[in-house]
Write an enzyme that holds these catalytic residues in place. Sequence first.
Site, mmCIF file in Angstrom:
data_model
loop_
_atom_site.group_PDB
_atom_site.id
_atom_site.type_symbol
_atom_site.label_atom_id
_atom_site.label_comp_id
_atom_site.label_asym_id
_atom_site.label_seq_id
_atom_site.Cartn_x
_atom_site.Cartn_y
_atom_site.Cartn_z
ATOM 1 N N ASP A 108 -1.276 6.607 6.575
ATOM 2 C CA ASP A 108 -1.342 5.193 6.928
ATOM 3 C C ASP A 108 -2.223 5.029 8.166
ATOM 4 O O ASP A 108 -2.339 5.954 8.976
ATOM 5 C CB ASP A 108 0.064 4.666 7.206
ATOM 6 C CG ASP A 108 0.142 3.155 7.142
ATOM 7 O OD1 ASP A 108 -0.850 2.527 6.708
ATOM 8 O OD2 ASP A 108 1.189 2.580 7.512
ATOM 9 N N LYS A 166 0.834 -1.211 0.000
ATOM 10 C CA LYS A 166 0.000 0.000 0.000
ATOM 11 C C LYS A 166 0.866 1.258 0.000
ATOM 12 O O LYS A 166 0.619 2.189 -0.760
ATOM 13 C CB LYS A 166 -0.944 -0.017 1.218
ATOM 14 C CG LYS A 166 -1.967 -1.162 1.174
ATOM 15 C CD LYS A 166 -2.958 -1.091 2.306
ATOM 16 C CE LYS A 166 -2.346 -1.478 3.641
ATOM 17 N NZ LYS A 166 -1.956 -2.900 3.694
ATOM 18 N N THR A 167 1.879 1.286 0.856
ATOM 19 C CA THR A 167 2.774 2.446 0.895
ATOM 20 C C THR A 167 3.532 2.574 -0.414
ATOM 21 O O THR A 167 3.700 3.686 -0.950
ATOM 22 C CB THR A 167 3.770 2.312 2.061
ATOM 23 O OG1 THR A 167 3.054 2.162 3.289
ATOM 24 C CG2 THR A 167 4.665 3.543 2.153
ATOM 25 N N THR A 173 -5.720 -1.450 7.175
ATOM 26 C CA THR A 173 -5.914 -2.898 7.236
ATOM 27 C C THR A 173 -7.331 -3.220 7.695
ATOM 28 O O THR A 173 -7.716 -4.381 7.722
ATOM 29 C CB THR A 173 -4.912 -3.539 8.219
ATOM 30 O OG1 THR A 173 -5.066 -2.930 9.517
ATOM 31 C CG2 THR A 173 -3.479 -3.338 7.736
ATOM 32 N N ARG A 206 6.547 -7.919 1.654
ATOM 33 C CA ARG A 206 7.389 -7.478 2.773
ATOM 34 C C ARG A 206 8.046 -8.670 3.455
ATOM 35 O O ARG A 206 9.234 -8.631 3.795
ATOM 36 C CB ARG A 206 6.543 -6.691 3.787
ATOM 37 C CG ARG A 206 7.377 -6.163 4.979
ATOM 38 C CD ARG A 206 6.496 -5.460 5.982
ATOM 39 N NE ARG A 206 5.840 -4.304 5.390
ATOM 40 C CZ ARG A 206 4.837 -3.640 5.976
ATOM 41 N NH1 ARG A 206 4.361 -4.069 7.136
ATOM 42 N NH2 ARG A 206 4.307 -2.587 5.390
#
Length: 335
Positions: free
Chosen positions: A110, A65-66, A159, A218
């Site tokens: 975020d 997402k980032t 999330t 990640r």
Amino acid sequence: MSRLLDAKREEEDSSTDLSLRPVTLSEYVGQEDMKKNLAVFMSAARKRKESLDHVLLYGPPGLGKTTMAYVIAHEMGGNIRLVNGPSIEKAGDLAAILSEIEPGDVLFIDEIHRLPRPVEEVLYGAMEDFNLSILVNQGGASHVLNLPLPPFTLVGATTRAGDLSSPLRARFGISIKIDFYSKDEIVKIIERTSKVFKMPIELGATELIAERSRGTPRIANRLFKRVRDFASFFGEEEISAETTRKALTALKIDELGLDDVDVKYLSTIIDRFHGGPVGLEAIASAIGEEIANLEDVYEPYLVMIGMINRTPRGRTATERAYAHLKKSHQNSIFD
């Protein structure tokens, strides 16, 4: 063991880690439907010389997402400002951030579902009309201060999309769910990471890491770095499949990508609560983990691979969980 899954853990801040992030849509691996749609939306906005509409990205942590926020900023030719939702405690904090926004910039928030409600309400006008209205108290008198803002794009990440209020969610013109990645997509990501770190890796080793990365870039990158440590320790100039297998065993990552916490979680449901149903709070208390970490980080993958069911009465272990852990059924606690 250094935990590989943690909702609160930040990315390691180094130039090499930052270079792992793709900066264009063509470099971004996976999420093909999302990329096709965003390519249309961004191209149309550029032709009209407008900012991209506000974007909401939601899904489990670690799926990019980032990174996508960086890609959007680069593709739209703007700068990006990153902020965490809980760090914006009052309207003045938001005003300070927005006052530095320039035309075409991307503001990435975020954990946007954790914005305080008063801040969220101030954000409505900024998103809809590019106008910031703040109630100011001076000398015992109150008045509304209106600050015009340049056109910008807010990219919100969460999330927990269900925790967003309806008014806030309605103000995002583009809403995208980011899903877990396929094994082939994770293989491509690991191959790119290998080139960035200038550490060759055998195809067999790449596939082993991909299989145990929970469909999450990640985690794939973190496993690669830990496996690379083992390869360096053994004096290898290329990461071998044998060393990768040894490293993953030492890290207690099994063939499905489950770690110690996953095993404790499943074993607790089966052994202590006879397979469930059992509430998440009881599981978290029994294994000493935070409820949010289990719910946001561990459970989505366990549900996806069919290890647990989330029911109105609580969590239950599936037949696949019993088979994977080689456990036999016990009488239900409700018998």
